[in-house]
Design a protein around this motif. Structure first.
Motif, PDB file in Angstrom:
ATOM      1  N   LEU A 188       0.832  -1.206   0.000  1.00  0.00           N
ATOM      2  CA  LEU A 188       0.000   0.000   0.000  1.00  0.00           C
ATOM      3  C   LEU A 188       0.869   1.259   0.000  1.00  0.00           C
ATOM      4  CD1 LEU A 188      -2.727   1.449   0.227  1.00  0.00           C
ATOM      5  CD2 LEU A 188      -2.608   1.149   2.708  1.00  0.00           C
TER       6      LEU A 188
ATOM      7  N   ALA B 192      -6.954   4.429  -2.002  1.00  0.00           N
ATOM      8  CA  ALA B 192      -5.726   4.249  -1.214  1.00  0.00           C
ATOM      9  C   ALA B 192      -5.925   4.805   0.198  1.00  0.00           C
ATOM     10  CB  ALA B 192      -4.550   4.946  -1.902  1.00  0.00           C
TER      11      ALA B 192
ATOM     12  N   HIS C  61      -8.045   2.360   2.004  1.00  0.00           N
ATOM     13  CA  HIS C  61      -7.252   1.172   2.353  1.00  0.00           C
ATOM     14  C   HIS C  61      -6.375   1.458   3.576  1.00  0.00           C
ATOM     15  CE1 HIS C  61      -4.728  -2.444   0.695  1.00  0.00           C
ATOM     16  NE2 HIS C  61      -5.035  -2.572   1.953  1.00  0.00           N
TER      17      HIS C  61
ATOM     18  N   ASP D  83      -6.104  -5.974  -4.172  1.00  0.00           N
ATOM     19  CA  ASP D  83      -4.823  -6.113  -3.494  1.00  0.00           C
ATOM     20  C   ASP D  83      -4.396  -7.563  -3.697  1.00  0.00           C
ATOM     21  OD1 ASP D  83      -2.666  -6.308  -1.850  1.00  0.00           O
ATOM     22  OD2 ASP D  83      -3.601  -5.315  -0.133  1.00  0.00           O
TER      23      ASP D  83
END
Lengths: 415, 522
Positions: A326, A351, A354, B219
């Motif tokens: 990340l 992002a 996240h 992800d």
């Protein structure tokens, strides 16, 4: 939101609403001459890490539970150069704005104290408004004073951000005046404030002659508010979890004059749209740092408690791998902080979401790893759980981010 | 307010201080660490002095984790900095939790931050695989169109217990997309196209449905799909997210319709069917940009439904990429009796709103049109966001996620893809026919049991062009180099073959519906 204080505390640079502190002397270029040159790159990150692991770690519990406002530490971060990394032409030869560096510095601080990381973001966001205003009165010497941390700043943009997303109405009202505007209203909680601080704010402009309130607004203006002005009143807020030391106040403006010297943008909406990605990207430093701090504390109990912790769902190695991926993603996005393409905005919002989710998961898991010792009020492990909650609810909150991503993802068709 | 703001009274060591809680914690904890052997011998403790040259050490409270640092001492208890652990009086208690000295053990300093990456997690537990299977996330399918539902169905047929989640940006109702091109001719309302409600399909297949949910990013390292309704861990991810209309810059999305799903079609129909002021004609003028497959089908259908249609294309004839000139000619002739006008060789330069009702379209060559609705049928492209976020191999030339023909696996072994979003062997597949076979091959690959007949996901398919006035079927590749011959050319019917040295490479059959041919022969 922008966050609080239960009661004004002497250590917290508490302003007395009845007698606003005098303005700090206007900084001139000469005032900087003896300041050490700001650091950059890895040298800056090393210095920030030392400050975080040293004096900040010492103070973190007082910040959290005694509401100590770490003004001196914030100003030390400014002296090091950590509050100017995202500014262009920041007095460092051959260096331009580096949002990635600003985010990493904020993460190093948030790793140790989420509240201080949040205040760094408040200040950095205010600097972003000033720099991008292109107003000579807010750039140049004023920006230098801000970027060096000699004058601290805040952002009152939670309400306008939610307003522009269709979530709530604007709280400040501006009336056109001979020399600009006069603004009234109250922002309920603005963090990193003090009697000699500044904050960025947005007001709805009432149609000419109107007192505001009833008539439909004729647009919005964005402006900088100097807290020492007699038309600005800071009032205490109720206590907030994990954010006691952030010097958070309700800001009440009474017939507050806004002239061209204080104007950040008119109209405000296109400006806010332009800086939105940069604003949100800077926030990711908080989530990354809180997550890293949580993973670090999981590691420290690995030796004594690893034999039972291995039965937990979220383990430090897997969380670290996710955090590293990340971080790389965020640093890539931070290379173009002023992008406005739809896919780029979705990536930035995602992002940020996240980072919030990872901070929540890591902080929660760290508490499960630490067990009772992490549940002590003095333990950073339980403090971090509250900090991770804050990362997820501070504007734009997780739910706002998802709503906005859904809006941007939907196909547009003829009306 | 807080405990530490006013230090609570110390408890005394002894039965209470080292009470059951502390003992339980210590007892459940680590077996005595080997380095306890390194503690100074009792003799040293008796003399009350550690060797002065020894470095200061730290001791950790086994109950609460507080660290006693010899260098700092404990000022509140009167222990000056430098007080050795063994010099602490026995009645000293942990300043934080009150347990006795006996509950402290030597503490190694925390690993430095740099050691983070090097510190390994524990070795795998023997029962890890079983635990994993018991709580494993299942398959997540992205896409509520035909490909997504077919994949869910094929997976369910293979494995009745597999947890399946289906994420759909739209409502996810099950319908046949190709029918969108023939709705008018069949006299159907858009609602009639729904074969099964999404919630019913989900119940029937035992699928968790997340409707009106956008898949945002993948992800791939952590195997998590990020969506606007939360983040979904997956064991296998199936991308069935389709292709999206590709709009030239001259066609702004807020001014032109794209008919790629039922919800968009509902919007168009609502606009066309909206009540008009008294006296205004019911017929609308619809402008369709792009005379490829979808553009020709829609234009034909709208004209059969009574609307006045203008069909534009940069090519001089409709379906120029798929048909030989004679077939395009016959199609134009079949349209002759309809309110359908084809304008070839033009490129749209600007689209603008005239007023609330009318849209204005101008071409580079100076033509201009006003229409009640403008539809863009300018081709499809696979959106790349998801594939890019997972680092999947993407075939940019074909415009699809590159997948293996046999298993539909992408470059990430945990991610498969099927339907309009994939490219197989350098070609995107934008047809309905292969989807069911792809779904079966994919389910076989995911469930670890290959299809008995072997995978056949890449078999060539017949192309059916549903231009209502003259439906056309093409087998083989009509774009191959070669020579077309005419096998039959009579009113309402055209049959042609494309030849190369090796033999026939494509065959085309265009036959007007029965009632049209009857009219021709009369």
């Amino acid at each position: 939101m922008d966050a609080t204080l239960e009661t004004p505390r002497p250590k917290a640079a508490a302003p007395d609403p009845a007698s606003p502190a005098p303005a700090t002397p206007c900084a001139s270029a000469a005032a900087v001459s003896d300041a050490p040159a700001p650091l950059d790159g890895d040298a800056l990150l090393d210095a920030v890490r030392r400050l975080a692991d040293g004096p900040l770690a010492e103070l973190a519990d007082d910040i959290d539970r005694r509401g100590v406002y770490p003004r001196a530490l914030l100003q030390q971060l400014g002296t090091l150069g950590a509050l100017r990394a995202h500014h262009a032409g920041r007095g460092l030869p051959g260096r331009d704005a580096d949002y990635g560096l600003a985010i990493r510095a904020m993460a190093e601080v948030s790793r140790v104290c989420g509240a201080t990381g949040f205040m760094m973001w408040c200040h950095a966001a205010c600097g972003l408004y000033m720099e991008q205003s292109c107003n000579p009165a807010l750039t140049g010497a004023a920006l230098e004073r801000h970027a060096s941390g000699r004058r601290l700043g805040a952002t009152g943009m939670s309400n306008p951000m939610k307003c522009f997303a269709g979530i709530e109405p604007l709280l400040l009202r501006a009336r056109p005046a001979v020399d600009g505007w006069r603004v009234d209203g109250t922002l309920p909680w603005v963090s990193n404030l003090g009697p000699d601080h500044v904050l960025g704010a947005v007001a709805a402009v009432a149609p000419h002659g109107g007192r505001g309130g009833t008539d439909a607004p004729a647009g919005e203006i964005m402006f900088l508010v100097p807290c020492e002005a007699p038309t600005v009143e800071l009032r205490p807020c109720p206590a907030f979890s994990a954010m006691e030391g952030t010097s958070t106040w309700a800001v009440r403006l009474h017939d507050h004059p806004v002239g061209s010297d204080a104007l950040i943008a008119d109209p405000a909406r296109p400006f806010v749209g332009r800086i939105r990605a940069a604003f949100v990207l800077l926030q990711t430093g908080m989530g990354l740092g809180v997550a890293q701090g949580a993973i670090d504390s999981m590691r420290t109990v690995e030796r004594p408690l690893g034999h039972v912790n291995r039965y937990l769902d979220e383990r430090p190695d897997a969380l670290q791998a996710e955090l590293d991926a990340l971080t790389a993603r965020i640093l890539a996005l931070a290379a173009t902080p002023f992008g406005t393409a739809r896919d780029f905005l979705i990536d930035v919002l995602d992002a940020r979401a996240h980072a919030s989710e990872l901070a929540l998961r890591a902080a929660q898991s760290a508490l499960l790893h630490a067990g009772a010792r992490g549940y002590l009020l003095s333990s950073p492990v339980q403090r971090r759980v509250r900090e991770s909650h804050f990362v997820a609810i501070v504007t734009p909150a997780l739910k706002h981010l998802r709503k906005e991503i859904a809006r941007l993802s939907a196909e547009e068709y003829p009306a | 307010m807080s405990a530490s703001a006013s230090p609570r009274p110390r408890r005394r060591a002894g039965a209470e201080g080292a009470g059951p809680v502390a003992r339980a914690v210590a007892g459940a904890g680590v077996p005595a660490p080997e380095h306890l052997a390194d503690l100074p011998p009792a003799a040293s403790a008796l003399t009350g002095a550690a060797p002065p040259e020894a470095a200061f050490r730290q001791f950790i409270c086994r109950a609460c984790g507080l660290i006693y640092d010899e260098a700092k001492g404990d000022a509140d208890a009167g222990l000056s900095p430098g007080t050795r652990f063994e010099d602490i009086p026995d009645d000293w208690t942990c300043p934080l939790c009150g347990v006795g000295k006996a509950d402290f053990e030597p503490c190694e300093p925390d690993a430095p931050a740099d050691a983070r990456a090097a510190a390994p997690d524990d070795p795998p537990l023997p029962d890890r695989a079983a635990r994993w299977a018991a709580r494993a996330p299942g398959v997540v399918v992205v896409g509520g169109g035909r490909a997504g539902w077919q994949a869910a169905q094929a997976l369910r047929e293979r494995d009745p217990a597999l947890p399946i989640t289906l994420v759909s940006a739209c409502g996810g109702d099950v319908y046949d997309k190709p029918v969108l091109s023939v709705v008018h001719a069949r006299g159907l309302a858009p609602e009639a196209l729904v074969r099964e409600r999404a919630t019913d399909a989900a119940r029937r297949l035992g699928v968790r449905l997340l409707a009106h949910t956008h898949a945002v990013s993948i992800d791939a390292g952590a195997r998590r799909l990020r969506t606007t309704r939360g983040t979904l861990p997956y064991r296998r991810l199936v991308l069935a997210c389709g292709a999206a209309p590709r709009l030239p810059a001259a066609l702004p999305p807020r001014l032109v319709w794209r008919i790629n799903d039922l919800e968009a079609y509902r919007g168009l129909r609502a606009a066309l069917d909206a009540p008009r002021p008294a006296g205004a004609p019911r017929r609308r003028h619809v402008l369709v940009v792009g005379a490829g497959l979808v553009g020709c089908e829609l234009a034909n259908d709208l004209a059969l439904g009574g609307h006045a249609v203008t069909l534009l294309d940069t090519q001089p004839r409709p379906l120029a990429a798929a048909l030989p000139p004679l077939a395009s000619q016959r199609l134009l002739e079949a349209w002759a009796g309809l309110p359908l006008r084809f304008v070839g060789g033009v490129e749209v330069e600007r689209v603008a709103r005239v007023d609330a009702k009318l849209t204005w379209v101008a071409t580079r060559c100076g033509l201009s049109f006003e229409a009640d609705a403008v539809i863009a049928a300018t081709g499809l492209a696979t959106p790349q966001r998801l594939a890019r976020s997972a680092g999947l191999a993407y075939d940019a030339r074909a415009g699809g996620i590159a997948v293996d023909a046999a298993t539909l696996a992408t470059s990430d072994p945990a991610i498969h893809a099927l339907g309009d979003c994939v490219a197989i062997g350098g070609r995107a597949s934008r047809f309905v026919e292969p989807i069911a076979r792809q779904a079966r091959a994919l389910a076989a690959a995911l469930c670890g049991a290959p299809e008995p007949d072997g995978p056949d996901a890449a078999r060539p398919v017949a192309l059916r062009i549903k231009t209502g006035s003259l439906p056309i079927t093409i087998e083989g590749d009509p774009r191959a180099a070669g020579v077309w011959t005419v096998d039959a050319d009579r009113p309402g019917e055209l049959v042609m073959t494309l030849w190369r040295d090796t033999g026939a490479v494509a065959r085309l059959a265009a036959r007007a519906p029965e009632e049209v041919r009857v009219r021709h022969s009369a």
